[in-house]
Design a protein around this motif. Structure first.
Motif, PDB file in Angstrom:
ATOM      1  N   GLY A 253       0.806  -1.221   0.000  1.00 46.29           N
ATOM      2  CA  GLY A 253       0.000   0.000   0.000  1.00 46.29           C
ATOM      3  C   GLY A 253       0.841   1.274   0.000  1.00 46.29           C
ATOM      4  N   PHE A 254       2.127   1.171   0.453  1.00 46.20           N
ATOM      5  CA  PHE A 254       3.000   2.354   0.431  1.00 46.20           C
ATOM      6  C   PHE A 254       3.078   2.935  -0.972  1.00 46.20           C
ATOM      7  CE2 PHE A 254       5.813   0.314   3.910  1.00 46.20           C
ATOM      8  CZ  PHE A 254       4.835   0.579   4.829  1.00 46.20           C
ATOM      9  N   PHE A 255       3.120   2.017  -1.956  1.00 44.89           N
ATOM     10  CA  PHE A 255       3.346   2.490  -3.322  1.00 44.89           C
ATOM     11  C   PHE A 255       2.177   3.326  -3.814  1.00 44.89           C
ATOM     12  CE2 PHE A 255       6.184  -1.089  -2.889  1.00 44.89           C
ATOM     13  CZ  PHE A 255       7.344  -0.575  -3.412  1.00 44.89           C
ATOM     14  N   SER A 256       0.976   3.037  -3.297  1.00 49.51           N
ATOM     15  CA  SER A 256      -0.180   3.798  -3.764  1.00 49.51           C
ATOM     16  C   SER A 256      -0.148   5.230  -3.264  1.00 49.51           C
ATOM     17  CB  SER A 256      -1.481   3.104  -3.339  1.00 49.51           C
ATOM     18  OG  SER A 256      -1.563   3.091  -1.937  1.00 49.51           O
ATOM     19  N   ALA A 257       0.803   5.565  -2.342  1.00 48.68           N
ATOM     20  CA  ALA A 257       0.926   6.960  -1.894  1.00 48.68           C
ATOM     21  C   ALA A 257       1.597   7.827  -2.960  1.00 48.68           C
ATOM     22  CB  ALA A 257       1.729   7.027  -0.597  1.00 48.68           C
ATOM     23  N   ILE A 258       2.337   7.178  -3.879  1.00 49.06           N
ATOM     24  CA  ILE A 258       3.026   7.953  -4.914  1.00 49.06           C
ATOM     25  C   ILE A 258       1.971   8.560  -5.837  1.00 49.06           C
ATOM     26  CG2 ILE A 258       4.711   7.824  -6.796  1.00 49.06           C
ATOM     27  CD1 ILE A 258       5.748   5.242  -5.412  1.00 49.06           C
ATOM     28  N   PRO A 259       2.058   9.876  -6.131  1.00 44.26           N
ATOM     29  CA  PRO A 259       1.034  10.490  -6.971  1.00 44.26           C
ATOM     30  C   PRO A 259       1.027   9.895  -8.385  1.00 44.26           C
ATOM     31  CG  PRO A 259       2.531  12.148  -6.043  1.00 44.26           C
ATOM     32  CD  PRO A 259       3.095  10.828  -5.713  1.00 44.26           C
ATOM     33  N   VAL A 260      -0.131   9.878  -9.004  1.00 42.04           N
ATOM     34  CA  VAL A 260      -0.384   9.451 -10.388  1.00 42.04           C
ATOM     35  C   VAL A 260      -0.062   7.971 -10.611  1.00 42.04           C
ATOM     36  CG1 VAL A 260      -0.098   9.990 -12.836  1.00 42.04           C
ATOM     37  CG2 VAL A 260       0.203  11.806 -11.114  1.00 42.04           C
ATOM     38  N   VAL A 261       1.242   7.575 -10.573  1.00 44.23           N
ATOM     39  CA  VAL A 261       1.590   6.202 -10.940  1.00 44.23           C
ATOM     40  C   VAL A 261       1.427   5.222  -9.783  1.00 44.23           C
ATOM     41  CG1 VAL A 261       3.219   6.865 -12.734  1.00 44.23           C
ATOM     42  CG2 VAL A 261       4.014   6.629 -10.383  1.00 44.23           C
ATOM     43  N   GLY A 262       1.192   5.738  -8.576  1.00 46.54           N
ATOM     44  CA  GLY A 262       1.217   4.883  -7.392  1.00 46.54           C
ATOM     45  C   GLY A 262       0.291   3.694  -7.462  1.00 46.54           C
ATOM     46  N   GLU A 263      -0.983   3.916  -7.718  1.00 47.92           N
ATOM     47  CA  GLU A 263      -1.971   2.844  -7.691  1.00 47.92           C
ATOM     48  C   GLU A 263      -1.703   1.806  -8.787  1.00 47.92           C
ATOM     49  OE1 GLU A 263      -3.804   2.306  -5.210  1.00 47.92           O
ATOM     50  OE2 GLU A 263      -4.954   0.626  -6.045  1.00 47.92           O
ATOM     51  N   PRO A 264      -1.497   2.268 -10.067  1.00 47.46           N
ATOM     52  CA  PRO A 264      -1.163   1.258 -11.085  1.00 47.46           C
ATOM     53  C   PRO A 264       0.108   0.478 -10.732  1.00 47.46           C
ATOM     54  CG  PRO A 264      -1.581   3.387 -12.115  1.00 47.46           C
ATOM     55  CD  PRO A 264      -1.613   3.620 -10.639  1.00 47.46           C
ATOM     56  N   LEU A 265       1.081   1.168 -10.111  1.00 51.93           N
ATOM     57  CA  LEU A 265       2.321   0.497  -9.741  1.00 51.93           C
ATOM     58  C   LEU A 265       2.048  -0.582  -8.697  1.00 51.93           C
ATOM     59  CD1 LEU A 265       5.425   0.442  -9.967  1.00 51.93           C
ATOM     60  CD2 LEU A 265       5.498   2.094  -8.105  1.00 51.93           C
ATOM     61  N   ARG A 266       1.209  -0.269  -7.731  1.00 51.08           N
ATOM     62  CA  ARG A 266       0.877  -1.232  -6.682  1.00 51.08           C
ATOM     63  C   ARG A 266       0.218  -2.473  -7.289  1.00 51.08           C
ATOM     64  NH1 ARG A 266      -2.970  -2.967  -2.857  1.00 51.08           N
ATOM     65  NH2 ARG A 266      -4.636  -2.184  -4.170  1.00 51.08           N
ATOM     66  N   ILE A 267      -0.724  -2.215  -8.206  1.00 50.33           N
ATOM     67  CA  ILE A 267      -1.428  -3.340  -8.835  1.00 50.33           C
ATOM     68  C   ILE A 267      -0.455  -4.183  -9.658  1.00 50.33           C
ATOM     69  CG2 ILE A 267      -3.199  -3.913 -10.545  1.00 50.33           C
ATOM     70  CD1 ILE A 267      -4.705  -1.389  -9.459  1.00 50.33           C
ATOM     71  N   PHE A 268       0.499  -3.476 -10.331  1.00 56.71           N
ATOM     72  CA  PHE A 268       1.496  -4.182 -11.131  1.00 56.71           C
ATOM     73  C   PHE A 268       2.370  -5.072 -10.238  1.00 56.71           C
ATOM     74  CE2 PHE A 268       5.901  -4.140 -12.763  1.00 56.71           C
ATOM     75  CZ  PHE A 268       5.713  -4.874 -13.915  1.00 56.71           C
ATOM     76  N   LEU A 269       2.785  -4.518  -9.079  1.00 57.91           N
ATOM     77  CA  LEU A 269       3.674  -5.283  -8.193  1.00 57.91           C
ATOM     78  C   LEU A 269       2.963  -6.479  -7.570  1.00 57.91           C
ATOM     79  CD1 LEU A 269       5.562  -2.386  -6.389  1.00 57.91           C
ATOM     80  CD2 LEU A 269       6.473  -3.960  -8.097  1.00 57.91           C
ATOM     81  N   LEU A 270       1.679  -6.288  -7.216  1.00 59.65           N
ATOM     82  CA  LEU A 270       0.929  -7.371  -6.581  1.00 59.65           C
ATOM     83  C   LEU A 270       0.404  -8.380  -7.595  1.00 59.65           C
ATOM     84  CD1 LEU A 270      -1.307  -5.752  -3.824  1.00 59.65           C
ATOM     85  CD2 LEU A 270       0.506  -7.428  -3.513  1.00 59.65           C
ATOM     86  N   GLY A 271       0.284  -7.948  -8.848  1.00 57.89           N
ATOM     87  CA  GLY A 271      -0.327  -8.814  -9.846  1.00 57.89           C
ATOM     88  C   GLY A 271      -1.828  -8.932  -9.633  1.00 57.89           C
ATOM     89  N   GLY A 272      -2.427  -7.921  -9.030  1.00 61.69           N
ATOM     90  CA  GLY A 272      -3.869  -7.927  -8.785  1.00 61.69           C
ATOM     91  C   GLY A 272      -4.220  -6.759  -7.895  1.00 61.69           C
ATOM     92  N   TYR A 273      -5.481  -6.675  -7.523  1.00 59.63           N
ATOM     93  CA  TYR A 273      -5.905  -5.541  -6.707  1.00 59.63           C
ATOM     94  C   TYR A 273      -5.589  -5.740  -5.228  1.00 59.63           C
ATOM     95  CZ  TYR A 273      -8.201  -4.049 -10.934  1.00 59.63           C
ATOM     96  OH  TYR A 273      -8.428  -3.643 -12.211  1.00 59.63           O
ATOM     97  N   VAL A 274      -5.556  -6.972  -4.820  1.00 58.51           N
ATOM     98  CA  VAL A 274      -5.220  -7.297  -3.429  1.00 58.51           C
ATOM     99  C   VAL A 274      -4.196  -8.438  -3.462  1.00 58.51           C
ATOM    100  CG1 VAL A 274      -7.410  -6.603  -2.369  1.00 58.51           C
ATOM    101  CG2 VAL A 274      -7.157  -8.909  -3.329  1.00 58.51           C
ATOM    102  N   PRO A 275      -3.496  -8.678  -2.349  1.00 58.74           N
ATOM    103  CA  PRO A 275      -2.570  -9.822  -2.330  1.00 58.74           C
ATOM    104  C   PRO A 275      -3.349 -11.109  -2.607  1.00 58.74           C
ATOM    105  CG  PRO A 275      -2.234  -8.441  -0.392  1.00 58.74           C
ATOM    106  CD  PRO A 275      -3.472  -7.940  -1.056  1.00 58.74           C
ATOM    107  N   ASP A 276      -2.860 -11.872  -3.564  1.00 57.17           N
ATOM    108  CA  ASP A 276      -3.551 -13.114  -3.926  1.00 57.17           C
ATOM    109  C   ASP A 276      -2.529 -14.089  -4.504  1.00 57.17           C
ATOM    110  OD1 ASP A 276      -5.531 -14.990  -4.398  1.00 57.17           O
ATOM    111  OD2 ASP A 276      -6.971 -13.508  -5.082  1.00 57.17           O
ATOM    112  N   GLN A 277      -3.023 -15.099  -5.222  1.00 58.67           N
ATOM    113  CA  GLN A 277      -2.125 -16.126  -5.724  1.00 58.67           C
ATOM    114  C   GLN A 277      -0.939 -15.543  -6.496  1.00 58.67           C
ATOM    115  OE1 GLN A 277      -2.258 -19.650  -5.177  1.00 58.67           O
ATOM    116  NE2 GLN A 277      -0.203 -19.165  -5.867  1.00 58.67           N
ATOM    117  N   ALA A 278      -1.205 -14.564  -7.376  1.00 52.15           N
ATOM    118  CA  ALA A 278      -0.122 -14.002  -8.188  1.00 52.15           C
ATOM    119  C   ALA A 278       0.940 -13.377  -7.287  1.00 52.15           C
ATOM    120  CB  ALA A 278      -0.675 -12.961  -9.153  1.00 52.15           C
ATOM    121  N   SER A 279       0.501 -12.682  -6.233  1.00 54.33           N
ATOM    122  CA  SER A 279       1.463 -12.040  -5.331  1.00 54.33           C
ATOM    123  C   SER A 279       2.285 -13.089  -4.601  1.00 54.33           C
ATOM    124  CB  SER A 279       0.734 -11.189  -4.297  1.00 54.33           C
ATOM    125  OG  SER A 279      -0.445 -10.659  -4.808  1.00 54.33           O
TER     126      SER A 279
END
Lengths: 440, 307
Positions: free
Chosen positions: A166-192
Motif C-alpha cells: 500500500g505504500f506504493f499507492s501513496a506515490i502520486p499518479v503512478v502509485g496505484e497502477p504500480l501497486r497493482i502491477f507489483l501485486l499482480g492484482g488488486y489485493v494480495p492473492d495467488q499471483a502475489s
C-alpha cells in the motif's frame, strides 16, 4: 591489494602448488581470510559482527533451500504446507524455527554491525563504497525478509503485504497502477504469493553477490579499527589467520548458542501469534504490526498524521524511505576527519542519543497508535532526521576532537599496563601488589 | 552541496513532523479519547501452571488423554482439529487398536466418493485421516452458530496472546456482566446471543459456556471432572495439538546447547592461547627490548658525562 608486508601464499604440498598454478583459488582464500590478510591488532568485539552476518546469511540460505523442498506456494496450501513441515516432515520444526529465528538474528547482528560503523566512522574515506554496498545489502535484506514473512500466508503475512504494498499507492499518479502491477492484482492473492516466493528465493543469492563486493571493497584499504588511526607498519597488524579466525570462531560459537536458546526454547518469542491464524481477506487483525526489525520504520511512517502540501501518507512513505536513503550520504554529511567516536566528545553523546532514539522508535512502532504513542514517535522521528541532516554536519564543523594516538601499536600499549610495565614491577595477573616480595 | 540540500530536507521532515505533533496534541486536548469498556474491563489471562511449562517441562500424558476426552465429548461438536491426525494420538500413549477404534467411532465421518456412483459420500475415519471438520464449509458453520465461526483449535494455543493460560481463562471466565460496566458504558451491554467473558478481547463472545457442570465428562482414569479440571486438561491438550514436537525440540535443544557450550569454551581457550602470543609481540617497542634498553643506557651515560 592490502599491505606490502602481507604474506604471500606459499603452497607447501606439491599438489597444492599444482592446483594453485592452474586455479589460484587457495591463494584467493589465503589473501581474503587467511594468513595473507593483515588486520589491525586492536579490533574489539564489535568487529565480529560482519562475520556473524555472513554466518546467518549462510544459515538462512541452507535452511531456506530445504524448506522450499516442502513449501507449497498456493494461497490454499501455503499455510497447511508450513504446518505439514512442522508436524510431519522429519526435523521440519527444526528447519522452520531455525529459518524464522535466523532471520531475526541476521537482523540483530546486522544492526550491531551498522551501529558499529556509525560510531567508528567506518563510512568515511577510504571506505565509502564499503558502507554503501552494506546499505544495499541491508535494503535487499529488508525486501527478502518482508517477502519471506508473507510466505506462510497467515493473518499478519496477508495484512502486512497489504499494508507494505500500500505504500506504493501513496506515490502520486503512478502509485496505484504500480501497486497493482507489483501485486499482480488488486489485493494480495495467488499471483502475489507466487512472485514473492520466487523473489524470496532469488534475492539471498543477490545478497551473497553484493556481500562479495562488500568484502572486496573492504580488503582494498583493509579493516578500520577502534582508534580510527590508519595502519602504519607491520607492528600495527596481525594476520587474519590464526588471530581473527580464533577470535571470530569462539565468539560465533557464543552468538549461535544464544540463537539456539531462542530456536529450541522460545522459538515464537520474536514472532506474532496472529501469524498462526490462516490468512483471511475479510477479517482485518485489530493491530497490524510488521516483524520487530521493521518497527522503527513503521513508527516513522505513522508519525506523519497531517496533510500539509502533500498528503500525510506520502510524507510518511517519503520519510520512511528517506530515513534509509540519507545514510548513503553520510560520508558527506559528517565531514570530521576523525573516524572514531572515542575521540569525538560531542559526537559521542549524540551517537548514544541516536541509539536511544531508534530503540524508542522501535517501541512506538509496536504499540497501538494511541495519542501518547504517536506523540513519542513524532518526537523520535524529528530527532532521527535532525541527527543526520542537521546536527551531524554542525558537530563536524564545531567539535574539537581529542588528540589521536600516533599509531595503533602505541594505543594498544597505552591500554595495557601489565604488558608495558618493566619486568620487575609487573604485578601478578590479578593486579595485586604482592609481586615485589617474591622478587626479593 | 550535499550538506545544504540535506539541511533543507531535514528541516522539511522535522518541521512537518512537528506540525503533526502539535495538531495531534491540540486534537488530544480538544477531544480527549473516550474510555472504552474493553480498556477498563478486559482481564489478562489467569496464572496457571501446566506440566509442559518451562525448559524442563514434559507433557503429562494422563492429562493430555483427559484433555482429548474433553475435546472429543464437548469441543468437537463445533470446533475442528484439522491439522492433527488420529495417528498422532500415539504420542499421548494410546495403543494402535485404541486409535483405530477412536477413528472408526468418530462422530463425524470423513468426506469421500462413492466407489460405484462417483457421488459425494462419507466414510468412517482411519488412523491416517486428520480429524474431520464438524462442518462441510464456512457457510454451514456460520449458519449453525448464529453467524459466528468456531475457529479450528489445532493451533489455538499458539495463535492467541497468552497461549494455554488464555484458553483456560476463557473457559473458566464466563460470568454475569458487572452492573458497574453496564452503568458506565450502556452501549457495551452484552447483546442477545453473546456471552460476557472478561478474558475475551472485546468482552462479548459468541460461544456459549462450553463447560458448565461438574461431571460433564466422565474421565476414564477416575479423576474428578470439575469445570476447572476439565478446562485445564483441555488447555494442556491444545498445547500439544499446537506444538506436538515440543518435547523433541527441548531434548534436542539440551544436547545442542551443551555441545555448543563445550565447543565455545574450547574455542575461547584456543583464542586465549593464540592471542597470548600476539600480546607478547606487542612489546616490540617495550622498555625491555634491546633497542629501548640501549637507548636508556645511552641516556644514563649522557647523564653520567654531564654530571
Amino acid at each position: 591489494m592490502s599491505f606490502a608486508w602481507a604474506k604471500q601464499y606459499e603452497p607447501k604440498h606439491p599438489l597444492a602448488r599444482w592446483f594453485d598454478e592452474r586455479l589460484p583459488l587457495p591463494r584467493l582464500v589465503h589473501g581474503a581470510i587467511g594468513g595473507g590478510y593483515p588486520v589491525p591488532r586492536n579490533l574489539n568485539y564489535f568487529w565480529n559482527f560482519g562475520v556473524l552476518a555472513g554466518i546467518f546469511l549462510t544459515i538462512q540460505i541452507v535452511t531456506g533451500i530445504v524448506l522450499a523442498m516442502w513449501y507449497y506456494s498456493s494461497v490454499d496450501g501455503a499455510f497447511n504446507s508450513v504446518e505439514h513441515i512442522m508436524r510431519d516432515v522429519n526435523a521440519g520444526w527444526l528447519l522452520r524455527y531455525a529459518h524464522a529465528n535466523g532471520a531475526s538474528f541476521f537482523f540483530i547482528v546486522t544492526y550491531i554491525h551498522i551501529f558499529r560503523s556509525l560510531f567508528y566512522g567506518s563510512y568515511k574515506a577510504p571506505r565509502e563504497l564499503v558502507w554503501m554496498l552494506g546499505l544495499v545489502i541491508y535494503l535487499l535484506m529488508m525486501a527478502t525478509a518482508f517477502m519471506g514473512y508473507v510466505l506462510p500466508w497467515g493473518q499478519m503475512s496477508y495484512w502486512g503485504a497489504q499494508v507494505i504494498t500500500g505504500f506504493f499507492s501513496a506515490i502520486p499518479v503512478v502509485g496505484e497502477p504500480l501497486r497493482i502491477f507489483l501485486l499482480g492484482g488488486y489485493v494480495p492473492d495467488q499471483a502475489s504469493l507466487t512472485r514473492f516466493f520466487s523473489l524470496h528465493y532469488l534475492l539471498p543469492f543477490v545478497i551473497a553477490g553484493v556481500v562479495i563486493l562488500h568484502i572486496w571493497a573492504l580488503h582494498i584499504p583493509g579493516s578500520s579499527n577502534p582508534t580510527g588511526v590508519d595502519v602504519r607498519d607491520e607492528k600495527d597488524t596481525l594476520p587474519f589467520h590464526p588471530f581473527y579466525t580464533a577470535k571470530d570462531g569462539w565468539f560465533a560459537g557464543l552468538v549461535i548458542l544464544i540463537y539456539c536458546l531462542f530456536l529450541f526454547f522460545m522459538p515464537n518469542a520474536l514472532g506474532h501469534p496472529d501469524n498462526y491464524i490462516p490468512a483471511n481477506p475479510l477479517a482485518t487483525p485489530v493491530h497490524i504490526v510488521p516483524e520487530w526489525y521493521f518497527l522503527p520504520f513503521y513508527a516513522i511512517l505513522k508519525a506523519f498524521t497531517v496533510d500539509f502540501i502533500l498528503p500525510a501518507k506520502l510524507w510518511g512513505v517519503l520519510a520512511m524511505f528517506g530515513s534509509i536513503l540519507l545514510l548513503f550520504f553520510l560520508t558527506w554529511l559528517d565531514r570530521s576527519p576523525v573516524r572514531s567516536g572515542h575521540y569525538r566528545p560531542i559526537f559521542k553523546r549524540f551517537f548514544w542519543l541516536l541509539v536511544a532514539d531508534v530503540l524508542l522508535l522501535g517501541w512506538a512502532g509496536g504499540r497501538v497508535a494511541s495519542p501518547v504513542v504517536v506523540a513519542v514517535s513524532q518526537l523520535a522521528t524529528a530527532y532521527y532526521f535532525a541527527h543526520f541532516l542537521i546536527i551531524l554536519p554542525l558537530i563536524s564543523r564545531f567539535e574539537k576532537p581529542l588528540p589521536l594516538p600516533n599509531s595503533i601499536t602505541e594505543s594498544v600499549l597505552h591500554g595495557e599496563k601489565a604488558e608495558s610495565a618493566p619486568l620487575g614491577s609487573k604485578g601478578r595477573r590479578d593486579g595485586s601488589q604482592a609481586a615485589p616480595a617474591t622478587a626479593g | 552541496m550535499v550538506r545544504i540540500i540535506g539541511f533543507f530536507v531535514g528541516l522539511a521532515f522535522v518541521g512537518m513532523v512537528f506540525i503533526s505533533f502539535f495538531v495531534n496534541i491540540a486534537d488530544y486536548v480538544a477531544n480527549p479519547p473516550e474510555e472504552t469498556a474493553e480498556h477498563e474491563f478486559h482481564k489478562h489471562p489467569k496464572e496457571v501452571h501446566f506440566a509442559s511449562d518451562g525448559p524442563f517441562g514434559h507433557f503429562d500424558n494422563q492429562q493430555l488423554q483427559r484433555g482429548f476426552q474433553v475435546y472429543k465429548e464437548v469441543c468437537a461438536a463445533c470446533h475442528g482439529l484439522t491439522l492433527v491426525s488420529f495417528r498422532d494420538l500415539a504420542a499421548l500413549g494410546y495403543e494402535e487398536p485404541e486409535i483405530k477404534a477412536i477413528a472408526d467411532q468418530w462422530a463425524i465421518q470423513v468426506p469421500s466418493v462413492n466407489a460405484d456412483t462417483g457421488e459425494a459420500a462419507t466414510r468412517k475415519a482411519i488412523p491416517a485421516d486428520r480429524f474431520p471438520s464438524p462442518y462441510p464449509n464456512e457457510v454451514a458453520a456460520r449458519a449453525a452458530n448464529n453467524n459466528a465461526l468456531p475457529p479450528d483449535l489445532s493451533l489455538i494455543a499458539k495463535a492467541r496472546e497468552g497461549g494455554a493460560a488464555y484458553t483456560y481463562s476463557l473457559l473458566t471466565g464466563y460470568q454475569r456482566q458487572p452492573a458497574e460496566l453496564v452503568h458506565k458504558f450502556p452501549a457495551a451491554k452484552t447483546p442477545q446471543g453473546l456471552y460476557y467473558n472478561p478474558y475475551f478481547p472485546n468482552l462479548n463472545l459468541a460461544m456459549p459456556p462450553p463447560l458448565t457442570a461438574e461431571g460433564q465428562v466422565t474421565y476414564a482414569d477416575g479423576t474428578r471432572a470439575s469445570v476447572d479440571q476439565m478446562a485445564k486438561d483441555v488447555s494442556a491438550f491444545l498445547v500439544w495439538t499446537a506444538e506436538p514436537k515440543l518435547q523433541n525440540r527441548r531434548t534436542a535443544g539440551f544436547a545442542v546447547v551443551i555441545f555448543l557450550l563445550i565447543g565455545t569454551i574450547l574455542g575461547y581457550l584456543a583464542y586465549r592461547q593464540i592471542w597470548a602470543e600476539a600480546k607478547r609481540k606487542v612489546r616490540v617497542t617495550g622498555p625491555l627490548e634491546a633497542e629501548s634498553q640501549a637507548k636508556a643506557q645511552a641516556a644514563k651515560d649522557d647523564q653520567g658525562v654531564a654530571g
